[in-house]
Motif scaffolding. Structure first.
Motif, PDB file in Angstrom:
ATOM      1  N   ILE A 175      -7.965 -39.323 -10.947  1.00 42.04           N
ATOM      2  CA  ILE A 175      -8.918 -39.592 -12.020  1.00 42.04           C
ATOM      3  C   ILE A 175      -8.487 -40.873 -12.709  1.00 42.04           C
ATOM      4  CG2 ILE A 175      -9.886 -38.745 -14.179  1.00 42.04           C
ATOM      5  CD1 ILE A 175      -9.193 -35.908 -13.173  1.00 42.04           C
ATOM      6  N   LEU A 176      -9.448 -41.764 -12.955  1.00 40.42           N
ATOM      7  CA  LEU A 176      -9.191 -43.011 -13.667  1.00 40.42           C
ATOM      8  C   LEU A 176      -9.878 -42.964 -15.028  1.00 40.42           C
ATOM      9  CD1 LEU A 176      -9.701 -45.653 -10.845  1.00 40.42           C
ATOM     10  CD2 LEU A 176      -7.558 -44.864 -11.808  1.00 40.42           C
ATOM     11  N   ILE A 177      -9.119 -43.295 -16.071  1.00 40.06           N
ATOM     12  CA  ILE A 177      -9.655 -43.352 -17.430  1.00 40.06           C
ATOM     13  C   ILE A 177      -9.267 -44.706 -18.009  1.00 40.06           C
ATOM     14  CG2 ILE A 177      -9.676 -42.295 -19.713  1.00 40.06           C
ATOM     15  CD1 ILE A 177      -8.599 -39.729 -18.338  1.00 40.06           C
ATOM     16  N   PRO A 178     -10.227 -45.500 -18.494  1.00 35.84           N
ATOM     17  CA  PRO A 178      -9.886 -46.805 -19.077  1.00 35.84           C
ATOM     18  C   PRO A 178      -8.970 -46.650 -20.297  1.00 35.84           C
ATOM     19  CG  PRO A 178     -12.259 -46.575 -18.768  1.00 35.84           C
ATOM     20  CD  PRO A 178     -11.656 -45.244 -18.499  1.00 35.84           C
ATOM     21  N   LEU A 179      -7.914 -47.433 -20.350  1.00 33.13           N
ATOM     22  CA  LEU A 179      -6.983 -47.360 -21.479  1.00 33.13           C
ATOM     23  C   LEU A 179      -7.654 -47.726 -22.797  1.00 33.13           C
ATOM     24  CD1 LEU A 179      -3.696 -48.860 -19.990  1.00 33.13           C
ATOM     25  CD2 LEU A 179      -4.266 -46.465 -20.383  1.00 33.13           C
ATOM     26  N   LYS A 201      -4.254 -43.565 -14.425  1.00 37.10           N
ATOM     27  CA  LYS A 201      -4.537 -42.884 -13.165  1.00 37.10           C
ATOM     28  C   LYS A 201      -3.772 -41.563 -13.176  1.00 37.10           C
ATOM     29  CE  LYS A 201      -4.522 -43.769  -8.200  1.00 37.10           C
ATOM     30  NZ  LYS A 201      -4.160 -44.780  -7.188  1.00 37.10           N
ATOM     31  N   VAL A 202      -4.520 -40.456 -13.165  1.00 38.51           N
ATOM     32  CA  VAL A 202      -3.936 -39.125 -13.183  1.00 38.51           C
ATOM     33  C   VAL A 202      -4.073 -38.551 -11.778  1.00 38.51           C
ATOM     34  CG1 VAL A 202      -4.000 -36.840 -14.231  1.00 38.51           C
ATOM     35  CG2 VAL A 202      -4.605 -38.846 -15.599  1.00 38.51           C
ATOM     36  N   ILE A 203      -2.961 -38.127 -11.199  1.00 43.15           N
ATOM     37  CA  ILE A 203      -2.947 -37.630  -9.820  1.00 43.15           C
ATOM     38  C   ILE A 203      -2.549 -36.164  -9.829  1.00 43.15           C
ATOM     39  CG2 ILE A 203      -1.902 -37.884  -7.545  1.00 43.15           C
ATOM     40  CD1 ILE A 203      -1.270 -40.822  -8.400  1.00 43.15           C
ATOM     41  N   LYS A 222       2.397 -50.287 -20.979  1.00 40.89           N
ATOM     42  CA  LYS A 222       0.995 -50.646 -21.210  1.00 40.89           C
ATOM     43  C   LYS A 222       0.390 -49.788 -22.321  1.00 40.89           C
ATOM     44  CE  LYS A 222      -1.011 -53.412 -19.111  1.00 40.89           C
ATOM     45  NZ  LYS A 222      -1.351 -54.824 -19.340  1.00 40.89           N
ATOM     46  N   LEU A 223       0.785 -48.515 -22.402  1.00 41.72           N
ATOM     47  CA  LEU A 223       0.321 -47.663 -23.501  1.00 41.72           C
ATOM     48  C   LEU A 223       0.758 -48.231 -24.842  1.00 41.72           C
ATOM     49  CD1 LEU A 223       1.020 -44.067 -22.108  1.00 41.72           C
ATOM     50  CD2 LEU A 223      -1.164 -45.286 -22.170  1.00 41.72           C
ATOM     51  N   SER A 224       1.959 -48.787 -24.885  1.00 45.62           N
ATOM     52  CA  SER A 224       2.452 -49.424 -26.103  1.00 45.62           C
ATOM     53  C   SER A 224       1.604 -50.631 -26.479  1.00 45.62           C
ATOM     54  CB  SER A 224       3.906 -49.840 -25.912  1.00 45.62           C
ATOM     55  OG  SER A 224       4.379 -50.535 -27.022  1.00 45.62           O
ATOM     56  N   GLU A 225       1.211 -51.426 -25.499  1.00 42.15           N
ATOM     57  CA  GLU A 225       0.356 -52.590 -25.769  1.00 42.15           C
ATOM     58  C   GLU A 225      -0.994 -52.175 -26.339  1.00 42.15           C
ATOM     59  OE1 GLU A 225      -0.200 -55.306 -22.513  1.00 42.15           O
ATOM     60  OE2 GLU A 225       1.913 -55.155 -21.952  1.00 42.15           O
ATOM     61  N   TYR A 226      -1.523 -51.066 -25.859  1.00 37.15           N
ATOM     62  CA  TYR A 226      -2.829 -50.575 -26.307  1.00 37.15           C
ATOM     63  C   TYR A 226      -2.712 -49.676 -27.540  1.00 37.15           C
ATOM     64  CZ  TYR A 226      -5.618 -52.272 -22.381  1.00 37.15           C
ATOM     65  OH  TYR A 226      -6.295 -53.063 -21.480  1.00 37.15           O
ATOM     66  N   GLU A 267       0.452 -34.057 -11.495  1.00 34.81           N
ATOM     67  CA  GLU A 267       1.748 -34.337 -10.886  1.00 34.81           C
ATOM     68  C   GLU A 267       2.289 -35.687 -11.322  1.00 34.81           C
ATOM     69  OE1 GLU A 267       0.868 -34.114  -6.757  1.00 34.81           O
ATOM     70  OE2 GLU A 267       0.605 -31.950  -6.802  1.00 34.81           O
ATOM     71  N   GLU A 268       1.387 -36.648 -11.527  1.00 30.41           N
ATOM     72  CA  GLU A 268       1.825 -38.011 -11.837  1.00 30.41           C
ATOM     73  C   GLU A 268       0.788 -38.739 -12.670  1.00 30.41           C
ATOM     74  OE1 GLU A 268       3.425 -41.938  -9.423  1.00 30.41           O
ATOM     75  OE2 GLU A 268       2.846 -40.138  -8.319  1.00 30.41           O
ATOM     76  N   MET A 269       1.284 -39.585 -13.583  1.00 25.58           N
ATOM     77  CA  MET A 269       0.431 -40.491 -14.344  1.00 25.58           C
ATOM     78  C   MET A 269       0.968 -41.891 -14.117  1.00 25.58           C
ATOM     79  SD  MET A 269      -0.237 -38.394 -17.919  1.00 25.58           S
ATOM     80  CE  MET A 269       0.720 -39.567 -18.771  1.00 25.58           C
ATOM     81  N   ARG A 270       0.074 -42.811 -13.764  1.00 27.29           N
ATOM     82  CA  ARG A 270       0.498 -44.187 -13.524  1.00 27.29           C
ATOM     83  C   ARG A 270      -0.572 -45.149 -13.985  1.00 27.29           C
ATOM     84  NH1 ARG A 270       1.379 -45.113  -7.343  1.00 27.29           N
ATOM     85  NH2 ARG A 270       3.048 -43.709  -7.859  1.00 27.29           N
ATOM     86  N   LEU A 271      -0.220 -46.423 -14.001  1.00 28.67           N
ATOM     87  CA  LEU A 271      -1.146 -47.483 -14.393  1.00 28.67           C
ATOM     88  C   LEU A 271      -1.845 -48.023 -13.162  1.00 28.67           C
ATOM     89  CD1 LEU A 271      -2.086 -49.380 -16.704  1.00 28.67           C
ATOM     90  CD2 LEU A 271      -0.219 -50.891 -16.037  1.00 28.67           C
ATOM     91  N   TYR A 272      -3.164 -48.221 -13.273  1.00 30.06           N
ATOM     92  CA  TYR A 272      -3.933 -48.817 -12.189  1.00 30.06           C
ATOM     93  C   TYR A 272      -5.005 -49.711 -12.796  1.00 30.06           C
ATOM     94  CZ  TYR A 272      -6.860 -49.327  -8.062  1.00 30.06           C
ATOM     95  OH  TYR A 272      -7.587 -49.839  -7.026  1.00 30.06           O
TER      96      TYR A 272
END
Length: 104
Positions: free
Chosen positions: A30-34, A22-24, A56-60, A12-17
């Motif tokens: 679920i947390l996956i390290p960037l 963070k996948v909801i 943040k995805l752009s930074e990584y 439903e949602e993807m966000r930064l944590y």
């Protein structure tokens, strides 16, 4: 070094944590390290992606691919200063896939 390709089909949602993806989905999180992620494929028309996560995805230098209703890649997001080799790898995989399909 990144090595995971994350496939999102029903979230439903993807966000930064805290530098994690963070996948909801429903009551699950679920947390996956960037730092472990190479690419993210969103194959769902209902998933919400926050702007903070995209930055943040752009930074990584993480590739974000969105698919259409027929499950084909429709758009991809990559930071302006990401490495050129990602484009080369995608092109190489695309050419190899088409070459393989023509031989069938």
């Amino acid at each position: 070094m990144s090595w995971r390709i994350v496939y999102i089909s029903e979230a439903e949602e993807m966000r930064l944590y805290l530098d994690n993806l963070k996948v909801i989905k429903d009551d699950q999180e679920i947390l996956i390290p960037l730092s472990d992620i190479h690419s993210i494929v969103v194959d769902n028309q209902h998933t919400t992606v926050t702007g903070r996560l995209i930055n943040k995805l752009s930074e990584y230098h993480i590739l974000l691919i969105f698919c259409d209703e027929t499950h084909n890649p429709n758009m991809f997001c990559l930071g302006l200063y990401s490495h050129y080799r990602i484009y080369g790898m995608l092109y190489k995989q695309y050419v190899e896939k088409n070459r393989t399909n023509k031989n069938l």
